[in-house]
Design an enzyme around this catalytic site. Structure first.
Site, PDB file in Angstrom:
ATOM      1  N   HIS A 130       3.861  -2.023   8.702  1.00 21.55           N
ATOM      2  CA  HIS A 130       2.354  -3.038   8.820  1.00 21.55           C
ATOM      3  C   HIS A 130       1.949  -2.621  10.180  1.00 21.55           C
ATOM      4  CE1 HIS A 130       3.772  -5.340   5.141  1.00 21.55           C
ATOM      5  NE2 HIS A 130       2.705  -5.337   4.629  1.00 21.55           N
ATOM      6  N   ASP A 133       0.501   1.918  -1.314  1.00 20.52           N
ATOM      7  CA  ASP A 133       0.410   0.252  -0.635  1.00 20.52           C
ATOM      8  C   ASP A 133      -0.471   0.324   0.585  1.00 20.52           C
ATOM      9  OD1 ASP A 133       1.025  -1.993   0.875  1.00 20.52           O
ATOM     10  OD2 ASP A 133       3.811  -0.983   1.336  1.00 20.52           O
TER      11      ASP A 133
END
Length: 345
Positions: free
Chosen positions: A185, A256
């Site tokens: 992330h 993702d």
């Protein structure tokens, strides 16, 4: 209903700003490149509100847009107040003996899935198939176990529970996020291992779940330089040669989130989306960046991929009853009480 716009599902899944659909979002969700919506905690106020929101989303188009959420349990559970508290996968993995842990995993998968379906959510991005341990900053107790074989057994049980409820599972993060320290992330993780080492460790649960018929998978934004210089989610070597051909996965591949740091290495938002789809993803997620979504819609050409649309259609949830109806069912009461007792005893 007669005036509904009929158009195939597009390859992009986006998010929403709040608990209600804005006029600009209604227009956004009717764009031909949009095929799904991912929900977050900011989109939830109550079961009644969420049911109204998902109904409006599903009524916008035919076929209806897919609605998804990250609802694994533990620290990754988007809807809390009014929903059953779900255990982290790692907590399930600590349960002994294994037979008891498998039953707990199945019941947790069923409870998670049936509650989401009752408020109009098609599927959750679960279960996590990553190998646990102390290496990864982001996986931690999201993983069932540190042993791949036990992960395979527990995740299979979790998937079975979801399936019994009427929901398709999406395993993540192929080929494994548990063996790198960095969180994709906020970082750009590298895994320098040889393919055989990954195959004999991290890929084991994915292979087992593929053989058990898992409907969906999500690749990691991790680069494995010994295999390809692109992150797995943008790599045709990983998604086509290894996942599709070698492991024989025939289901749906979701990227993702393309807003994550680990995705930035391949270009701007349009370049990321095109690369992910060309590599083998059926749907690309773009979260928490409306400008990024708009940029893609303004700059990407038309996508025409019937195979991907077929894959996406298989992800629809089986909506059999409302949340109020669910709470009157004896099976829900029993499983909810069982999970609650496990968490608090």
């Amino acid at each position: 209903m007669k005036n509904l716009k009929v158009q195939p599902l597009g390859p992009i899944m986006c998010d929403l700003n709040s608990t209600e659909l804005g006029f600009d979002e209604i227009e956004l969700l009717q764009h031909p490149l949009i095929g799904g919506v991912i929900l977050f905690s900011r989109n939830y106020e109550s079961q009644e509100q969420l049911s109204e929101l998902t109904l409006k989303i599903h009524q916008l188009r035919r076929p209806s847009l897919l609605i998804a959420v990250d609802h694994e349990g533990g620290r990754v559970q988007r809807f809390k107040n009014g929903f059953s508290q779900l255990p982290a996968c790692g907590l399930i993995g600590k349960c002994e003996p294994l037979a008891k842990a498998k039953q707990l995993a199945e019941n947790t998968g069923w409870l998670m899935a049936t509650e989401l379906l009752s408020v109009g959510v098609d599927f959750s991005f679960a279960p996590v198939l990553d190998v646990g341990g102390e290496i990864s900053e982001v996986i931690g107790d999201r993983a069932f176990h540190i042993e791949p074989d036990k992960i395979s057994k527990l995740a299979n049980s979790y998937m079975l529970g979801m399936r019994k409820a009427g929901m398709s599972a999406v395993g993540k993060h192929f080929p494994g996020h548990g063996s790198v320290i960095e969180d994709s992330h906020i970082s750009i993780p590298l895994d320098n291992r040889q393919f055989d080492d990954i195959l004999l460790q991290d890929i084991i649960p994915f292979k087992a779940l593929i053989e058990a018929g898992i409907p969906g998978l999500m690749p990691a934004h991790i680069t494995f330089p010994e295999i390809d210089d692109r992150p797995a989610g943008f790599s045709s070597i990983w998604l086509n040669e290894i996942l599709r051909k070698q492991l024989k996965f025939k289901g749906t591949i979701f990227s993702d989130d393309l807003s994550m740091k680990g995705a930035e290495t391949v270009g701007d938002y349009t370049e990321r989306t095109v690369l992910a789809l060309e590599a083998g993803c059926d749907m690309a997620l773009v979260c928490n960046n409306r400008e990024g979504v708009t940029y893609i819609l303004d700059n990407m050409g038309k996508i025409d991929d019937n195979k991907s649309r077929e894959h996406l259609e298989n992800m629809r949830g089986n909506f059999s009853f409302t949340y109020l109806e669910l709470k009157t069912r004896k099976i829900w009461q029993e499983k909810s009480n069982e999970i609650n007792n496990f968490l608090h005893n």
